[in-house]
Design a protein around this motif. Structure first.
Motif, PDB file in Angstrom:
ATOM      1  N   SER A 307      46.069  43.416  44.818  1.00 30.00           N
ATOM      2  CA  SER A 307      46.453  43.473  43.406  1.00 30.00           C
ATOM      3  C   SER A 307      45.412  42.662  42.616  1.00 30.00           C
ATOM      4  O   SER A 307      44.610  41.927  43.195  1.00 30.00           O
ATOM      5  N   THR A 325      43.361  49.065  36.171  1.00 27.71           N
ATOM      6  CA  THR A 325      41.961  48.697  35.951  1.00 27.71           C
ATOM      7  C   THR A 325      41.191  48.626  37.268  1.00 27.71           C
ATOM      8  O   THR A 325      40.065  48.147  37.304  1.00 27.71           O
ATOM      9  N   SER A 340      54.419  42.309  43.412  1.00 28.21           N
ATOM     10  CA  SER A 340      55.670  42.414  42.646  1.00 28.21           C
ATOM     11  C   SER A 340      56.010  43.855  42.270  1.00 28.21           C
ATOM     12  O   SER A 340      57.178  44.221  42.202  1.00 28.21           O
TER      13      SER A 340
HETATM   14  P1  FAD Z   1      52.844  38.630  41.021  1.00 31.54           P
HETATM   15  O1  FAD Z   1      53.297  39.450  39.891  1.00 31.54           O
HETATM   16  O2  FAD Z   1      52.680  37.175  40.801  1.00 31.54           O
HETATM   17  O3  FAD Z   1      53.859  38.898  42.193  1.00 31.54           O
HETATM   18  C1  FAD Z   1      53.850  38.229  43.396  1.00 31.54           C
HETATM   19  C2  FAD Z   1      55.018  38.772  44.208  1.00 31.54           C
HETATM   20  O4  FAD Z   1      55.017  38.130  45.456  1.00 31.54           O
HETATM   21  C3  FAD Z   1      56.372  38.537  43.569  1.00 31.54           C
HETATM   22  O5  FAD Z   1      57.128  39.731  43.572  1.00 31.54           O
HETATM   23  C4  FAD Z   1      57.021  37.495  44.459  1.00 31.54           C
HETATM   24  O6  FAD Z   1      58.423  37.704  44.595  1.00 31.54           O
HETATM   25  C5  FAD Z   1      56.341  37.768  45.771  1.00 31.54           C
HETATM   26  N1  FAD Z   1      56.275  36.580  46.630  1.00 31.54           N
HETATM   27  C6  FAD Z   1      56.053  35.287  46.295  1.00 31.54           C
HETATM   28  N2  FAD Z   1      56.013  34.520  47.381  1.00 31.54           N
HETATM   29  C7  FAD Z   1      56.196  35.335  48.434  1.00 31.54           C
HETATM   30  C8  FAD Z   1      56.231  35.134  49.814  1.00 31.54           C
HETATM   31  N3  FAD Z   1      56.049  33.919  50.371  1.00 31.54           N
HETATM   32  N4  FAD Z   1      56.425  36.209  50.598  1.00 31.54           N
HETATM   33  C9  FAD Z   1      56.624  37.445  50.100  1.00 31.54           C
HETATM   34  N5  FAD Z   1      56.588  37.689  48.781  1.00 31.54           N
HETATM   35  C10 FAD Z   1      56.364  36.643  47.960  1.00 31.54           C
HETATM   36  N6  FAD Z   1      47.330  44.468  38.357  1.00 31.54           N
HETATM   37  C11 FAD Z   1      46.907  45.156  39.435  1.00 31.54           C
HETATM   38  O7  FAD Z   1      47.350  44.896  40.555  1.00 31.54           O
HETATM   39  N7  FAD Z   1      45.952  46.139  39.280  1.00 31.54           N
HETATM   40  C12 FAD Z   1      45.425  46.477  38.091  1.00 31.54           C
HETATM   41  O8  FAD Z   1      44.554  47.353  38.038  1.00 31.54           O
HETATM   42  C13 FAD Z   1      45.890  45.787  36.928  1.00 31.54           C
HETATM   43  N8  FAD Z   1      45.435  46.104  35.694  1.00 31.54           N
HETATM   44  C14 FAD Z   1      45.957  45.472  34.627  1.00 31.54           C
HETATM   45  C15 FAD Z   1      45.557  45.878  33.331  1.00 31.54           C
HETATM   46  C16 FAD Z   1      46.088  45.251  32.234  1.00 31.54           C
HETATM   47  C17 FAD Z   1      45.662  45.714  30.882  1.00 31.54           C
HETATM   48  C18 FAD Z   1      47.020  44.199  32.392  1.00 31.54           C
HETATM   49  C19 FAD Z   1      47.618  43.525  31.199  1.00 31.54           C
HETATM   50  C20 FAD Z   1      47.417  43.802  33.639  1.00 31.54           C
HETATM   51  C21 FAD Z   1      46.884  44.411  34.774  1.00 31.54           C
HETATM   52  N9  FAD Z   1      47.273  44.035  36.055  1.00 31.54           N
HETATM   53  C22 FAD Z   1      46.842  44.752  37.132  1.00 31.54           C
HETATM   54  C23 FAD Z   1      48.102  42.840  36.297  1.00 31.54           C
HETATM   55  C24 FAD Z   1      49.574  43.196  36.499  1.00 31.54           C
HETATM   56  O9  FAD Z   1      50.233  43.220  35.262  1.00 31.54           O
HETATM   57  C25 FAD Z   1      50.268  42.155  37.381  1.00 31.54           C
HETATM   58  O10 FAD Z   1      50.094  40.888  36.816  1.00 31.54           O
HETATM   59  C26 FAD Z   1      49.734  42.138  38.814  1.00 31.54           C
HETATM   60  O11 FAD Z   1      49.779  43.417  39.370  1.00 31.54           O
HETATM   61  C27 FAD Z   1      50.624  41.199  39.629  1.00 31.54           C
HETATM   62  O12 FAD Z   1      50.079  41.068  40.902  1.00 31.54           O
HETATM   63  P2  FAD Z   1      50.985  40.571  42.098  1.00 31.54           P
HETATM   64  O13 FAD Z   1      52.134  41.509  42.246  1.00 31.54           O
HETATM   65  O14 FAD Z   1      50.083  40.354  43.253  1.00 31.54           O
HETATM   66  O15 FAD Z   1      51.440  39.128  41.605  1.00 31.54           O
END
Ligand code: FAD
Length: 394
Positions: A307, A325, A340
């Motif tokens: 991600s 993106t 997430s």
């Molecule tokens: P988080 O949202 O922080 O989620 C982490 C997850 O891990 C949570 O669900 C939590 O419950 C879980 N977790 C925590 N600890 C543990 C554990 N020990 N074991 C198991 N699970 C756990 N994001 C992308 O991925 N790709 C894109 O191309 C992209 N483009 C974007 C474009 C724009 C214009 C914007 C505004 C945002 C973009 N984003 C993109 C960001 C997106 O909105 C999210 O912020 C991002 O995807 C979140 O990444 P994540 O799920 O890894 O992190």
């Protein structure tokens, strides 16, 4: 076209004067007055006015659209082959043309294309406009745009689809601007409106929080780009034949940009083509834990993706980012480890055949689209999955 101020409504608050980036709004006698020599009709004053006293009048340009027919695809070449997105677009064009009762045509620019043009017909094109010349061997914005515009102006397609690739993103706006038509970039869905017959071009907007449906009613062709892997590649039928047309195009002068040498960037496996993807998210905890994700990818014969936060943190290269993106992927199996399920991420992977999600939060949005939901710690579950799969996947 012009700016209109309703003096009965204007309260002389000066909000428009402060908002105008070009210094075109002034207050005279307690009312707003526009300097038309400075005004660019940007609309900042319209948004700033608290009493809706300012309006921008734009004349609707009415063109004769009756002669425009057919759904066209710009075929993208990668070396000697067509890029996969070309076939995905031909598949979509076939469906749209079926609804409109028209043909599918393809523009192919390149060199040494004798062997691959048959493929265009196999995937569903009825006709191919092929310009096969040494000077078209390498992608060139200027020359490709010149040639495509000449063909389009003569043949008048109703719809033109292009890949939202690095090439397509550079070429499509040039073509749209030369033809004075609209372009919707990065569409995720294309359909024909039953009543108007217009192409409804759907794409994420406002950071992916809403899906916008866009139409281009007054100009032609209706142009859209679609990211690779969003659409399915149709099954080819190599018995299908089409009409090969070799249009006469004239390129004026030398291009301003010349390719001296093309150096291929050394990179790992391309996630866009992978059958199995193991993607890590912020829930993985720390950079060092990515080794467990790599081990799982090795065990299942897949590739590692991520991600955006992991890419932003420099833990994984951008080429492995999935989402709005990043890249759009459509593997057979997608493991989402500690992700997430934000819409900007799922926009790039929701068409995976099977989604296996691991998350410690049982309410995580990723579980809404997951086929297999494992509630637990990302690292611990990943280690168990490695044990379960190691040596068992061929
Ligand atoms: P988080 O949202 O922080 O989620 C982490 C997850 O891990 C949570 O669900 C939590 O419950 C879980 N977790 C925590 N600890 C543990 C554990 N020990 N074991 C198991 N699970 C756990 N994001 C992308 O991925 N790709 C894109 O191309 C992209 N483009 C974007 C474009 C724009 C214009 C914007 C505004 C945002 C973009 N984003 C993109 C960001 C997106 O909105 C999210 O912020 C991002 O995807 C979140 O990444 P994540 O799920 O890894 O992190």
């Amino acid at each position: 076209m012009g700016i209109k101020i309703d003096f009965n409504r204007c309260v002389g608050c000066g909000a428009c004067e402060g908002a105008c980036p070009f210094g075109a709004m002034n207050m005279e006698g307690g009312k707003a007055v526009a300097d038309i020599d400075k005004c660019t009709l940007c609309g900042a004053c319209v948004s700033a006015c608290p009493v809706d006293a300012i309006e921008i009048e734009r004349a609707a340009v009415k063109k004769d659209l009756s002669g425009y027919r057919g759904v066209w695809v710009f075929a993208e070449k990668r070396g000697r082959d067509f890029a996969g997105v070309t076939f995905e677009l031909i598949g979509a064009a076939k469906e749209l043309a079926g609804e409109l009762g028209s043909k599918v045509s393809v523009i192919a620019l390149g060199h040494d294309m004798e062997e691959c043009t048959e493929e265009l017909f196999a995937y569903g094109a009825d006709e191919a406009y092929v310009v096969d010349r040494p000077e078209f061997a390498d992608f060139s914005d200027e020359m490709y745009c010149d040639a495509a515009v000449q063909i389009i102006e003569k043949e008048k397609p109703e719809i033109l689809l292009m890949g939202a690739t690095a090439y397509g993103r550079s070429l499509a706006p040039r073509i749209a601007s030369r033809l004075c038509t609209g372009l919707t970039a990065d569409c995720t869905q294309l359909e024909i409106d039953n009543e108007s017959g217009l192409l409804v071009q759907t794409r994420p907007a406002f950071g992916g929080n809403i899906m916008a449906s866009i139409v281009c009613p007054n100009h032609r062709p209706q142009m859209a780009t679609v990211r690779p892997k969003v659409l399915k590649i149709p099954t080819p039928d190599f018995a299908m034949k089409g009409k090969l047309i070799e249009p006469d195009v004239h390129i004026k002068g030398e291009p301003k940009v010349k390719i001296i040498e093309a150096i291929k960037k050394a990179q790992g496996a391309n996630i866009a083509d992978a059958g199995i993807i193991v993607a890590a998210g912020r829930g993985i905890g720390k950079a060092d834990n990515i080794r467990h994700v790599k081990e799982l990818a090795d065990a299942v014969g897949g590739v590692v993706a991520a991600s955006r936060p992991l890419v932003d943190s420099g833990w994984i290269d951008y080429s492995a980012q999935v989402g709005q993106t990043g890249k759009t992927v459509a593997p057979k199996v997608y493991f989402a480890i500690g992700i997430s399920g934000a819409i900007q991420h799922t926009a790039g992977m929701s068409s995976a055949d099977i989604i296996v999600a691991v998350n410690s939060d049982k309410e995580a949005p990723i579980f809404e689209i997951a086929d297999y939901a494992i509630v637990g710690d990302a690292v611990e579950v990943t280690k168990e999955l490695v044990k379960a799969f190691k040596g068992k996947v061929r």
